[in-house]
Design a protein around this motif. Structure first.
Motif, short mmCIF file in Angstrom:
data_model
loop_
_atom_site.label_atom_id
_atom_site.label_comp_id
_atom_site.label_asym_id
_atom_site.label_seq_id
_atom_site.Cartn_x
_atom_site.Cartn_y
_atom_site.Cartn_z
N MET A 163 -11.42 -8.79 0.03
CA MET A 163 -10.42 -7.60 0.64
C MET A 163 -10.75 -7.10 1.86
SD MET A 163 -10.52 -3.46 -0.64
CE MET A 163 -9.63 -4.16 -2.30
N LEU A 213 -1.07 -3.64 -6.44
CA LEU A 213 -2.36 -3.87 -5.83
C LEU A 213 -2.40 -5.24 -5.92
CD1 LEU A 213 -3.29 -1.28 -8.88
CD2 LEU A 213 -3.58 -0.53 -6.82
N MET A 214 -2.18 -6.09 -6.41
CA MET A 214 -2.54 -7.36 -6.40
C MET A 214 -2.46 -7.77 -4.15
SD MET A 214 -1.10 -8.92 -9.53
CE MET A 214 -1.44 -10.85 -9.18
N TYR A 249 3.14 1.48 -3.66
CA TYR A 249 2.10 2.31 -4.77
C TYR A 249 1.36 3.95 -4.29
CZ TYR A 249 -2.60 2.53 -7.14
OH TYR A 249 -3.35 2.90 -7.90
N ARG A 250 0.92 4.42 -3.10
CA ARG A 250 0.67 5.48 -2.72
C ARG A 250 2.11 5.90 -3.02
NH1 ARG A 250 -2.52 7.49 -3.44
NH2 ARG A 250 -2.90 9.10 -1.82
N ILE A 292 -2.46 -5.85 -2.38
CA ILE A 292 -3.40 -5.00 -1.17
C ILE A 292 -4.73 -6.59 -1.85
CG2 ILE A 292 -4.48 -3.11 -0.88
CD1 ILE A 292 -2.72 -1.55 -2.27
N GLU A 293 -4.57 -6.76 -2.56
CA GLU A 293 -6.42 -6.74 -3.08
C GLU A 293 -5.56 -8.67 -1.36
OE1 GLU A 293 -8.88 -7.03 -4.03
OE2 GLU A 293 -9.35 -9.44 -3.90
N ARG A 294 -5.11 -9.35 -1.42
CA ARG A 294 -4.73 -10.46 -0.93
C ARG A 294 -4.61 -10.13 0.90
NH1 ARG A 294 0.12 -11.58 -4.14
NH2 ARG A 294 -0.50 -12.86 -6.45
N GLY A 295 -4.80 -9.29 0.92
CA GLY A 295 -4.76 -8.49 2.71
C GLY A 295 -3.22 -8.84 3.51
N ALA A 308 -5.94 1.81 -1.11
CA ALA A 308 -4.82 2.28 -0.56
C ALA A 308 -4.66 4.23 -0.33
CB ALA A 308 -3.91 1.71 -1.99
N SER A 317 -8.91 -2.34 -5.03
CA SER A 317 -7.25 -2.14 -4.14
C SER A 317 -6.52 -0.91 -4.37
CB SER A 317 -6.37 -2.84 -4.91
OG SER A 317 -6.81 -4.38 -5.41
N ARG A 318 -7.19 0.03 -5.29
CA ARG A 318 -6.72 1.56 -5.25
C ARG A 318 -7.03 2.66 -4.61
NH1 ARG A 318 -7.22 0.88 -11.16
NH2 ARG A 318 -5.19 -0.09 -12.38
N MET A 375 0.32 -1.36 -0.12
CA MET A 375 -0.03 0.10 -0.27
C MET A 375 0.94 1.40 0.04
SD MET A 375 -1.08 2.67 2.11
CE MET A 375 -1.06 1.66 4.03
N CYS A 376 2.00 1.51 1.24
CA CYS A 376 2.47 1.88 1.40
C CYS A 376 3.48 3.02 -0.61
CB CYS A 376 3.85 1.99 2.32
SG CYS A 376 2.99 2.07 3.87
N SER A 392 -10.83 -5.60 -8.85
CA SER A 392 -10.25 -5.86 -8.06
C SER A 392 -8.80 -4.64 -8.28
CB SER A 392 -9.41 -6.82 -7.56
OG SER A 392 -9.99 -8.03 -7.69
N PHE A 393 -8.41 -4.78 -9.08
CA PHE A 393 -7.17 -3.32 -9.22
C PHE A 393 -8.30 -2.02 -8.39
CE2 PHE A 393 -3.43 -4.80 -11.83
CZ PHE A 393 -3.26 -6.11 -10.62
#
Lengths: 400, 390
Positions: free
Chosen positions: B1, A394-395, A345-346, A397-400, B299, B295-296, A342-343, B291-292
């Motif tokens: 998620m 993103l993948m 990506y942002r 992040i999706e997995r958590g 984040a 996820s965006r 997350m970090c 999903s993307f």
């Protein structure tokens, strides 16, 4: 509605006292900050922007050597005793690392900071378990680089074509790597290679190997600087032809897992650096908007410009907060891959946005090669790939 | 998620997490099931909801014990705000925020003992509903331009003026009113008064609004020569605007926490729905593009949440939190709207039904960029604090 008044009182909760957070970024080490500032002031030639725009010879070795000699790498490495305020060695070290990467985001368009981060947060970090190598790495007399990416295998490292081999008693590695940070300057290479024949252990799969380029012939290890648009001169391609393996850092089946654990650290520290880069570009944009006259007034007198800069400053503050929480979690050993993703990506999105808007505000001057925003945009595109692509983040992040 | 691990680590004590669990369970059991009916009726029993919260000891947690609070910190109010964000109606969330985090703090911090006894204590037991009457037809973001006037008289003030868009105004027992003094000018020419609903106070329902349809929004609250005793003044004579602006800086962080919790909940619910809804032989949630997108947004929500916590940390630590407050208010408001819009789309045709929670969230979230300081005011504030002169 009523105007009656009650004298009843709410039941009182027994609340635990507030716990004040101790964090790497709080109470910064002023002595270390002064030493970093003194180092920057004492090395104007080494940190001249032009030298880091020359694809032929960015002075990576000289910089790492000088930083090591000044003790700035060692001070940002966890060792010794807790600080006087009770902070752990790891907390102290990461606090200094934040200071180091932030300071180097502000010199020479932030370019030297990429080399510093690769040395300290990538290569050296991956060799934590090898004390015999740490002295040289922290003293800056030995340089190191991680070679994982291949021409046809970026995010998907399960498709490695680099292979572990054997030549008599010695292990070798053969294959092609590219877009490897600091590769043109590396004494040590950490090479991810597939081991289908179980040369490194009882299992198959990727292994992480150590190759000493100083002990290899030019034919065994050939490094070529890549002419990428960003990270000018800092990345290279590597041809390994039965190159001798100095040590197996992680045997087959463990190599990728080792890197996946490591990337949590790397991505958080990359976020620290990218956020500092974004802040530096933003500061430069503000300065430019103050001084640049359009239609008889400074650009900054336009409400649109102030609002845009304010919006960007809010976003920088946000990602910095996320990064610092990431560092806290690293200190506590509880940072997950998803949080680090997350970090990263942002920060990647932030850096490109700030750079792009800053170019717009600077006009044609911002389009000039070597302008801070122009450089940041080029590097930003690279940083959206390096250390894990946006899509991979993103993948995760999706997995958590 | 799911919510990313680590986002709350180190910020909250175990007692605060226990508080969160208890409050969330209470709201889930006692409030959420009634929301569809309340939204359909266009009003909700705020006094009943507040009484339940008061009985549980969940109101005014950061206020001094001697004022009826729990002697806690802003962190408990973050928990409160995040739990409100877990509700599918921001009519409820916003009304309770006005009561507990906009008006009550001003009384707790700047009210006389008489004002505390008269307004705060019963507010914290849930027997008394507080609303905030600041905006006027010619004074929205520019609160200093209010024309409601408090004329000093023996023992107090005579208040005359008209306020607009008062959330919870149709429910309120008392209003915090910002008014100018007749002669004074500039930032020290206002008073902040607690005005009980009663003679001289006329509350009128407003025109229908895009969202917050059950929030009891008063179109106008008129004050006609209402006598307000001096002891109901919050802060000093002439310091009303200063007191109000300081409070804005705190309430904006709390508002941001609620906005981000709403965004968090919407992402969760949307993911759940898309994992169940089949199209072309597979759950929509299994599609990478979907999903993307989620996820965006996840984040952004989680990084903005760290800014909110950082702002609270500065507030509690006595550091300057003004920039962080404006920054997180701006980011969270825009983010809540973006998330709500995206989730509305991902709910497909079902999301177009006004009774759908996704539809309601989209309509409710739009207000975040307008109320409690518009996005434009946040950018103006950030620019000024940075020294970028107008």
């Amino acid at each position: 509605m009523t105007d009656t008044v009650s004298t009843a009182t709410a039941p009182q909760r027994d609340l635990a006292p507030l716990v004040t957070r101790r964090e790497p970024a709080a109470n910064p080490d002023q002595d270390y900050a002064d030493r970093v500032a003194a180092f920057v002031a004492a090395h104007p030639e080494l940190l001249a922007t032009d030298r880091w725009e020359d694809p032929a010879v960015p002075p990576v070795r000289e910089l790492i050597g000088a930083l090591g000699a000044a003790g700035l790498l060692r001070a940002a490495w966890p060792a010794g005793t807790p600080g006087p305020d009770g902070r752990s060695p790891r907390c102290l070290a990461l606090g200094r690392a934040i200071q180091l990467h932030t300071a180097f985001a502000q010199v020479a368009n932030g370019a030297p900071g990429a080399a510093v981060l690769t040395q300290l947060e990538v290569g050296t970090r991956l060799l934590t378990g090898h004390p015999e190598l740490l002295d040289g790495l922290l003293d800056g007399t030995v340089t190191v680089s991680l070679a994982a990416t291949e021409p046809d295998g970026g995010s998907d490292l399960s498709t490695l074509t680099t292979r572990v081999g054997r030549d008599g008693d010695r292990l070798t590695v053969t294959g092609e790597k590219w877009f490897i940070s600091n590769a043109p300057f590396a004494d040590l290479l950490l090479v991810l290679a597939d081991d289908p024949d179980r040369h490194t252990g009882p299992r198959t799969g990727p292994a992480l190997l150590l190759v000493d380029t100083r002990q290899a012939t030019a034919d065994e290890v050939e490094v070529t600087a890549l002419a990428g648009s960003g990270h000018t001169g800092l990345t290279g391609s590597i041809s390994l032809r039965s190159a001798p393996v100095l040590a197996v850092l992680a045997p087959a089946g463990q190599g990728l897992l080792t890197l996946m654990r490591h990337w949590i650290h790397e991505r958080v520290m990359l976020t620290v650096r990218m956020t500092a880069l974004a802040q530096a570009v933003l500061d430069d944009a503000v300065s430019g908007a103050r001084h640049r006259q359009t239609f008889g007034s400074p650009l900054l007198t336009n409400q649109h410009v102030r609002f845009l800069l304010a919006e960007l400053s809010a976003e920088v503050a946000e990602v910095r907060s996320a990064a610092l929480q990431g560092v806290r979690l690293l200190v506590e050993g509880g940072c997950t891959a998803a949080y680090a993703a997350m970090c990263k990506y942002r920060a990647s999105v932030l850096l490109r946005r700030v750079a792009d808007e800053a170019i717009q505000l600077a006009g044609a001057d911002g389009y000039r090669t070597g302008h801070p925003a122009e450089r940041a945009l080029r590097d930003g595109f690279g940083l959206a790939l390096a250390g894990g692509t946006d899509e991979l983040m993103l993948m995760q992040i999706e997995r958590g | 998620m799911t919510v990313l691990q680590g986002v709350r680590t180190g910020w909250f004590t175990p007692a605060q997490e226990e508080l969160r669990a208890g409050l969330a369970a209470h709201l889930a059991a006692e409030v959420e099931p009634h929301i569809p009916g309340w939204e359909a009726a266009g009003r909700f029993p705020v006094r009943e909801v507040l009484a339940g919260l008061g009985a549980g000891g969940w109101l005014g947690l950061r206020f001094p014990r001697e004022h009826g609070g729990a002697g806690g910190s802003a962190w408990e109010h973050v928990v409160f705000a995040e739990c409100l964000g877990g509700l599918s109606s921001d009519s409820v969330g916003m009304t309770l925020t006005v009561h507990n985090d906009m008006v009550a703090p001003m009384i707790a911090e700047g009210g006389t003992p008489a004002a505390v006894d008269r307004f705060l204590r019963p507010a914290l037991t849930g027997e008394y509903v507080l609303a905030h009457a600041v905006s006027e037809p010619g004074a929205g973001s520019d609160v200093a331009a209010v024309t409601s006037t408090a004329t000093p008289v023996d023992g107090g003030y005579l208040l005359t003026g008209s306020k607009r868009w008062v959330v919870g105004g149709l429910y309120a027992d008392a209003f915090a009113v910002l008014a100018r003094l007749p002669e004074a000018r500039g930032p020290f020419g206002h008073v902040l008064l607690m005005v009980p609903f009663g003679e001289g106070v006329t509350v009128t329902a407003g025109a229908p609004t895009l969202g917050l349809r059950a929030a009891g929004v008063a179109g106008t609250v008129d004050f006609d020569r209402v006598f307000v005793p001096t002891e109901y003044r919050i802060g000093g004579h002439g310091l009303g605007l200063v007191t109000q602006l300081r409070q804005f800086e705190q309430e904006r962080i709390i508002s941001a926490c609620r906005a981000l919790a709403i965004a968090d909940r919407l992402l969760e619910r949307t993911r759940e729905r898309l994992d169940q809804r089949i199209s072309f032989g597979a759950p929509i949630g299994s599609r990478q593009d979907v999903s993307f997108r989620l996820s965006r947004l996840r984040a952004e929500v989680e990084s903005a949440r760290q800014l909110a916590y950082t702002a609270i940390d500065r507030w509690e630590g006595g550091a300057d939190y003004r920039s962080a407050s404006a920054a997180v208010k701006l980011r969270s408001s825009r983010l809540a709207r973006t998330v709500a819009r995206e989730c509305l789309h991902l709910h497909g045709a079902a999301g177009q039904l006004t009774e759908s929670p996704a539809n309601r969230a989209f309509r409710d979230a739009r207000l975040f960029s307008i109320s409690t300081g518009s996005d434009e005011m946040m950018m103006t504030t950030l620019a000024r604090l940075a020294g970028w002169d107008d």
